[in-house]
Design an enzyme around this catalytic site. Structure first.
Site, short mmCIF file in Angstrom:
data_model
loop_
_atom_site.label_atom_id
_atom_site.label_comp_id
_atom_site.label_asym_id
_atom_site.label_seq_id
_atom_site.Cartn_x
_atom_site.Cartn_y
_atom_site.Cartn_z
N TYR A 1 -21.50 7.46 -1.26
CA TYR A 1 -22.43 8.51 -0.80
C TYR A 1 -21.66 9.79 -0.46
CZ TYR A 1 -26.32 5.21 -0.21
OH TYR A 1 -27.32 4.32 -0.43
N LYS B 1 -22.68 -15.17 26.36
CA LYS B 1 -23.77 -14.19 26.14
C LYS B 1 -23.50 -13.41 24.87
CE LYS B 1 -21.42 -11.00 29.24
NZ LYS B 1 -21.56 -9.68 29.82
N1 PLP Z 1 -19.07 -12.52 34.68
C1 PLP Z 1 -19.99 -11.56 34.56
C2 PLP Z 1 -20.95 -11.32 35.66
C3 PLP Z 1 -20.06 -10.78 33.40
O1 PLP Z 1 -20.98 -9.83 33.29
C4 PLP Z 1 -19.11 -11.04 32.38
C5 PLP Z 1 -19.10 -10.21 31.18
O2 PLP Z 1 -19.23 -9.03 31.17
C6 PLP Z 1 -18.17 -12.05 32.54
C7 PLP Z 1 -18.17 -12.78 33.70
C8 PLP Z 1 -17.13 -12.33 31.49
O3 PLP Z 1 -16.27 -11.23 31.39
P1 PLP Z 1 -15.06 -11.20 30.38
O4 PLP Z 1 -15.63 -11.25 29.03
O5 PLP Z 1 -14.39 -9.92 30.67
O6 PLP Z 1 -14.22 -12.39 30.68
#
Ligand code: PLP
Length: 374
Positions: free
Chosen positions: A268, A40
């Site tokens: 700046y 993601k």
């Molecule tokens: N699973 C869920 C539901 C998540 O929201 C996330 C990320 O926030 C993950 C797994 C992966 O987590 P991490 O990046 O801490 O491994």
């Protein structure tokens, strides 16, 4: 590489390192546990399209994104495997999820009804869902008392349950709470597991601390990229000892190097004034690339290949930083973020200095920064 990147500043991402990290994480899991690669937020800034394609070519078949839109992008780019939308879906996501064959994470009966109605309306076979169960995050996820009725609703509506999952809130250092979350989850899902419904819980921190690593899936994100879930020394040492490696470095060379006379102002607000004749390099990097303005004068530095540090002077602006250098050579290459934990400014060190976590720094890396995959 600068020519390939098409800019004087780029992110260098080592794909083999990501695979190495996944394989390292796999060693913590039982043989039957599969990996859902969490890509993601543009694969935590690393570029989800290229990474998904590379991982898929190397045997990873399960991915997770946060939103339907992120999943749709992956499909349009040709990713074939299972794609789960981790964020709780609402009715408005159904069209996109179905069109692109994405698996929603759900936690309400209303959604299940809407999911079923949509498929009936379209004369389609109902796609499977993941049920999220809250064991201590207090955000998305159904309450313990609701799990069985959601499963019953799936049975009634003939919706296949791909799996039931939970999410840990502090697996990097609160082992009592993590164990409680896991126990709650395992107790609540005992009968479901007997029915063959798959379950998963572990994020990166849980994997490296050994929680939920013998379930059907694990869901690593941050550690896949070789970054620690929190920047504390203990976690960083743990990551290092496991031989997980950061996959990303940020390189840059100046767009202009010039000698400024004593008394000259830089940037700046005139926050920096040269005390003597000074060599100032301008780099095409700014807060629009995710280089925080807090790193202005005194906060940040670039590191040359031999490890020498050069401080940012003056304000970080949207598209430029100014750095006090010791050489007029405009072809010299510097690290903005180095892919290790010890020398120079690594992403993790920057996160610690900025009092945040590696996740935030990585996901803020600007969209316009070229990403070069090696
Ligand atoms: N699973 C869920 C539901 C998540 O929201 C996330 C990320 O926030 C993950 C797994 C992966 O987590 P991490 O990046 O801490 O491994």
């Amino acid at each position: 590489e600068f020519e390939l990147a098409g800019r004087s500043s780029y992110l260098r991402i080592d794909l083999d390192t990501i695979l190495h990290n996944i394989n390292t994480l796999r060693e913590f899991c039982s043989k039957t546990t599969d990996v859902i690669a969490v890509i993601k937020a543009n694969a935590y800034g690393h570029g989800s399209l290229e990474i998904a394609r590379y991982l898929e070519a190397n045997g990873i078949s399960h991915f997770a994104v946060a939103t339907a839109w992120e999943g749709a992008q992956l499909r349009q780019y040709g990713v074939k495997g299972y794609i789960q939308i981790l964020g709780s879906c609402i009715k408005e996501d159904i069209h996109t999820a179905c069109k692109f064959n994405l698996t929603p994470t759900i936690c309400t009966a209303d959604f299940l009804q809407a999911w079923s109605d949509w498929h009936l309306n379209q004369n389609k076979i109902t796609g499977s869902v993941v049920i999220k169960f809250d064991t201590g995050m207090g955000r998305n996820g159904c309450q313990p008392t609701e799990l069985n009725s959601l499963i019953q609703k799936c049975d009634d509506l003939k919706i296949a349950v791909h799996s039931v999952m939970t999410h840990f809130s502090q697996a990097w250092d609160d082992f009592i709470f993590t164990q409680q979350q896991l126990d709650t989850f395992l107790t609540a899902t005992k009968d479901l597991r007997c029915r063959g419904i798959k379950v998963h819980a572990a994020n990166s921190a849980a994997i490296i601390q050994g929680y939920g690593t013998d379930l059907d899936f694990v869901r690593p994100g941050i550690c896949m990229y070789g970054l620690p879930p929190d920047p504390s020394t203990a976690t960083v040492e743990k990551i290092k000892s496991l031989n997980l490696k950061p996959a990303l470095s940020w390189l840059a060379k100046p767009t202009l190097v010039k000698l400024l006379p004593p008394g000259s102002y830089v940037g700046y607000d005139k926050t920096y004034q040269c005390k003597e004749e000074e060599i100032i390099g301008t780099f095409s990097i700014g807060y629009a690339d995710g280089y925080r303005r807090l790193l202005s004068s005194g906060g940040g530095y670039l590191t040359s290949m031999d490890g020498t540090r050069f401080p940012i002077v003056g304000r970080v602006s949207m598209d430029a930083i100014t750095v006090k250098l010791d050489s007029l050579d405009s072809q010299k290459v510097y690290y903005v973020m180095k892919n290790d934990y010890t020398s120079g400014h690594s992403l993790t060190k920057l996160a610690a200095e900025l009092k945040t976590i590696p996740y935030e720094i990585a996901t803020s890396l600007g969209q316009r920064l070229p990403r070069l995959y090696v």
